[in-house]
Design a protein around this motif. Sequence first.
Motif, mmCIF file in Angstrom:
data_model
loop_
_atom_site.group_PDB
_atom_site.id
_atom_site.type_symbol
_atom_site.label_atom_id
_atom_site.label_comp_id
_atom_site.label_asym_id
_atom_site.label_seq_id
_atom_site.Cartn_x
_atom_site.Cartn_y
_atom_site.Cartn_z
ATOM 1 N N PRO A 1 0.946 -0.722 -0.009
ATOM 2 C CA PRO A 1 -0.124 0.045 -0.337
ATOM 3 C C PRO A 1 0.915 1.159 -0.348
ATOM 4 N N VAL B 1 -4.633 -3.143 -2.979
ATOM 5 C CA VAL B 1 -5.102 -4.215 -3.925
ATOM 6 C C VAL B 1 -5.388 -5.322 -3.088
ATOM 7 N N VAL B 2 -6.796 -5.601 -3.853
ATOM 8 C CA VAL B 2 -6.610 -6.377 -3.540
ATOM 9 C C VAL B 2 -5.973 -8.039 -4.559
ATOM 10 N N THR C 1 -7.035 -7.932 1.166
ATOM 11 C CA THR C 1 -6.087 -7.180 0.944
ATOM 12 C C THR C 1 -4.730 -7.228 0.463
ATOM 13 N N ASN C 2 -4.024 -6.611 0.665
ATOM 14 C CA ASN C 2 -2.083 -6.355 1.057
ATOM 15 C C ASN C 2 -1.756 -4.950 2.203
ATOM 16 N N VAL D 1 -13.674 0.246 -1.683
ATOM 17 C CA VAL D 1 -13.379 -0.742 -3.329
ATOM 18 C C VAL D 1 -15.082 -0.370 -4.496
ATOM 19 N N TYR E 1 -3.535 -10.330 6.831
ATOM 20 C CA TYR E 1 -4.228 -9.262 5.871
ATOM 21 C C TYR E 1 -5.599 -9.335 6.659
ATOM 22 N N GLU F 1 -9.036 -7.640 5.364
ATOM 23 C CA GLU F 1 -9.742 -9.049 4.681
ATOM 24 C C GLU F 1 -11.225 -8.278 4.655
ATOM 25 N N ARG G 1 -9.583 -9.783 -7.614
ATOM 26 C CA ARG G 1 -8.199 -10.009 -7.467
ATOM 27 C C ARG G 1 -7.883 -9.179 -8.240
ATOM 28 N N GLU H 1 -8.798 -1.977 -6.565
ATOM 29 C CA GLU H 1 -7.798 -1.485 -5.508
ATOM 30 C C GLU H 1 -8.176 -1.359 -4.697
ATOM 31 N N VAL H 2 -7.837 -1.053 -3.442
ATOM 32 C CA VAL H 2 -8.353 -0.449 -2.284
ATOM 33 C C VAL H 2 -8.231 0.940 -1.330
#
Lengths: 287, 287, 287
Positions: free
Chosen positions: B165, B176-177, B188-189, B210, B239, B241, B257, B260-261
Motif C-alpha cells: 500500500p 489492492v486485493v 487485501t495487502n 472499493v 492481512y 480482509e 483480485r 484497488e482498495v
Amino acid sequence: MANNLITFTTDFGTSDHYVGAMKGVIYKLNPQAQIVDISNAVNSFDILDGALTIAQTYQFFPPDTIHMVIVDPGVGTARRPLLVTTEKHKFIAPDNGVLSLVYEREERLSVRHITSEHYFLSPISQTFHGRDIFAPCAGWLSKGVETSKFGEEVTDFARFAAPKPKPVSPQILKGVVLKTDKFGNMITNFTVKEVPALFQTPTPPFKVLVNSKEVNIMRAAYAQGMHNEVFAIIGSMGYLELASNRGAASRLLGADRGSEVGIVIEGVNYSAPAAPPAAPPQAAAPA
Amino acid sequence: MANNLITFTTDFGTSDHYVGAMKGVIYKLNPQAQIVDISNAVNSFDILDGALTIAQTYQFFPPDTIHMVIVDPGVGTARRPLLVTTEKHKFIAPDNGVLSLVYEREERLSVRHITSEHYFLSPISQTFHGRDIFAPCAGWLSKGVETSKFGEEVTDFARFAAPKPKPVSPQILKGVVLKTDKFGNMITNFTVKEVPALFQTPTPPFKVLVNSKEVNIMRAAYAQGMHNEVFAIIGSMGYLELASNRGAASRLLGADRGSEVGIVIEGVNYSAPAAPPAAPPQAAAPA
Amino acid sequence: MANNLITFTTDFGTSDHYVGAMKGVIYKLNPQAQIVDISNAVNSFDILDGALTIAQTYQFFPPDTIHMVIVDPGVGTARRPLLVTTEKHKFIAPDNGVLSLVYEREERLSVRHITSEHYFLSPISQTFHGRDIFAPCAGWLSKGVETSKFGEEVTDFARFAAPKPKPVSPQILKGVVLKTDKFGNMITNFTVKEVPALFQTPTPPFKVLVNSKEVNIMRAAYAQGMHNEVFAIIGSMGYLELASNRGAASRLLGADRGSEVGIVIEGVNYSAPAAPPAAPPQAAAPA
C-alpha cells in the motif's frame, strides 16, 4: 505379491462423497494402501477423456501399481467389471473401452471378468459399483490376492480406436480436438505419424483450420507467443496442440473438445479420401 | 538426508493428467514418498497467486519438507529451474519469482540453478517440465541426494516485491486485493505495518473504499455480520480482509483480485505522495 | 491408542491454501499421519451438505479413523470445538450440527468440548480455527493423546433433524432435494421408510412432482434411461434420486438443492396433515 499403490482416475468429481467412500473401503481392507488421485474430474460420462487421462499417466508409475479407472455410465447394466494385467501394471475398470488406449500401447494383456462376488461389498447398490465392487477388489488385490482369483480371462472385451486424422482432400487432413486442458490448450489428435513435417524444425508453411479460423505459427514454448495469438505447439502428450501465451486458445478460437481441425502443409499431398486411410498411429509414449 | 514429504503448489488443475503424471514420476523414483497437495488450482499463469499460496503454508510443514511450486508460464524458455534451501525447507520451482514471498521471509537462503540433466526424464518435452524436470528432481532429492549435486549456487534469481500500500493523499492509503478466496472473502495487502490502528480494539472510525463502495464496519468474526453486509476483518493470513456473513463479499462489492482498495482512518495522516513510501512490511508469519 | 488415518470433510475448497495449511500442521505434529480428503468442496457455509458428506462415508473407513469435519461459518464466535467418539470412530468438528447425521446413526456417543488450549497453535486467528485449533487437535489425537485430555463431556451439543418428507394431503408426500451431485443427479430425502412401494419391484404407478414437471418412470440403471428423459432411481445413498442417462437431471428439471419434491403413489394414502407426521426415518446405512 502385494502392492500398496493404488491410483484413481474417475469422473466422480471432488465435491461429493463418492471418492471418499471408495477410499474408505480400500483403507478398511488395507490400511497400508497408498491412494493417489490421478484425476477425479474426468468429464462426466466421457470414456474418451478417461482413456486419455490414464493412458498419459500409468507408465510413469512404479511397476505393479493398481490403477482404478472408473468412468462408468453403464453402471448397473450387464457391462462387466474387468481386471486387466499388463507387463508392469494392473487396472480395474468397467468393460466399456475406457482402457482402450492402454490396450493400444501394451503388447501383452490379460483381461479378466471379475466375478468373485465374495470380494464385493454387500449389498451392492445399483448406481455406485466404484464403492461396492471396484474399490473392494482393488483393496484385496493390493493385499496380494492373485489376479486369477477374481475371475476368468475373456477376449471379447470392449475397445475403441482413438479417432485418427483422415485426409478429406489431397491437401487437407482432418482431425479433431481430443481435449481442452485447464489452461485452454487444445490437444488435437495429430501426432508425428500423420504430420511428421510439423514435428521437425524448421516446419514448412502450414495452416491449421479450426472453427473458420486459421493458425499458421509454430512455437517452441508458450512464452514465445504474442498477446492473444493462437499458435501450434508440440505438446507433452505427443500430440499437436493449439495454445496461447498466458491465455486460453479454446476461448480465442471459440472451439472445444470435439471441434474439427483441418491441417494443410505446403508440399504435402494425401491420397484421395477413397483410398485407405493412413495407418493408425500409436499414441506417443512420453517416457 | 532423506525426507519423504513432498508438497505440490501448482496451477496444473485437478481435471487433467498433469498432476497425476508428476506423482507417478516421484513414486517411481521413491515409493516411500508422501505427496501432499497444497493446491493444484492456483490461478493459471498467476505467479503472485502461487507465491501467496506457498508463503502461507510452507512454514506449517515439518523441517526438511520438499515443496514443489510449479507455476511456470515460461516453460521451455531460458528461465532456470531452481532448487532453494532455507533454514528448514527445500523448494523446487522455476526462476520466475514464484518464491519471492519465501525469499522475503527467510534470512538464510541457498539458491541453486538445477543443471544436472542426468536427474531429468528423457526426452524432455517443451511444455511440461513439471513432469520431466521438476518432479524427478524432487524424487531424487527425497531419496537423499545432496542439494549440491543438482547445480551451482546463483545470486541473480528473479524476485518481485509483493505490492505494498502507498499513500495517495494525506488521508488515503491505496492498496489492492491480493486474492479472492473460495468463500468470496477479499484478501487485501494491508497488514498491521500499514494500518496498525485497524489491528487494534477498538478500531477508530475508518472507511475502506472499493469499486465506489464504502465499507466502514470491523467485525471480529464472520458470523457477526448482518445479512448482505460487507465488513472488514483481520484475516488468518495477516492481512485485512473484506468479508460477508455466509455470503461472498466479492460479489456484493463487484470486485476481485487486482481491484484497488483505498483506506481512510480518522486521525491518521500520511506523508504526501512525493515522500518516500512506507517501509515495506514483512508479511505476517502465522506461526 | 494411536491412529494415523485422518480424513478431511471441509468447505475450504481446493483453490486456496487453507487445506494445505491444515495438512502441514498435522504432518508437523505427526509425520506418520495419513491424511485422506473426503471432500474439501462442501458447499460454502452449508452445514447440511457437510453433514450428508461425512454421514455417507465415515462408516467405510477403518475403526479409529479420525474425521475432521470443518464447515464452520461460526468460526470465532462462542460455538464450541468438539471431539466426538462413537463406537468405532472419532470426529473433530465445530458444534453447529454438522455431525447431526452421525449422531442419528450412532447409539453410543461421547461428545467433548475441546478446551485444552495447550494443544492449539498460538496465536489463534479469528477466522481459521481449522488450522489453529482443529488440525493440531487431530494431530495430537492421532499420536495417541487420550480423548479425555481434550476437555469435558457435554450433552447440550447442537443437532438438527435432517428434513423428513411430510404428507401435505392424503395423496401427496412432500420432500426436498437434499443435494445435486456432480453428474446432476438430484438426491431427495425420500427413503424406504416413507415410500417403501418405490423401493420394491415392480413399482406401482407413481408421480414425482418437481418444479411443475412430472417424473413417472423408475429405472434400475442410469443407462436404461432414454435421451433427455428424467427418471427416478434408488441411489447408493439410500435415497430416491432423480437422474438422466448421460445427462443432468437438475438442468432438465430446472431444479436444485432445496427444491420441493412431491410424490403421489397409486393406492397409497397418508393421514391428513394435521395428524402426526411419519416416524423419522433412519438414513440408510450402505454397509
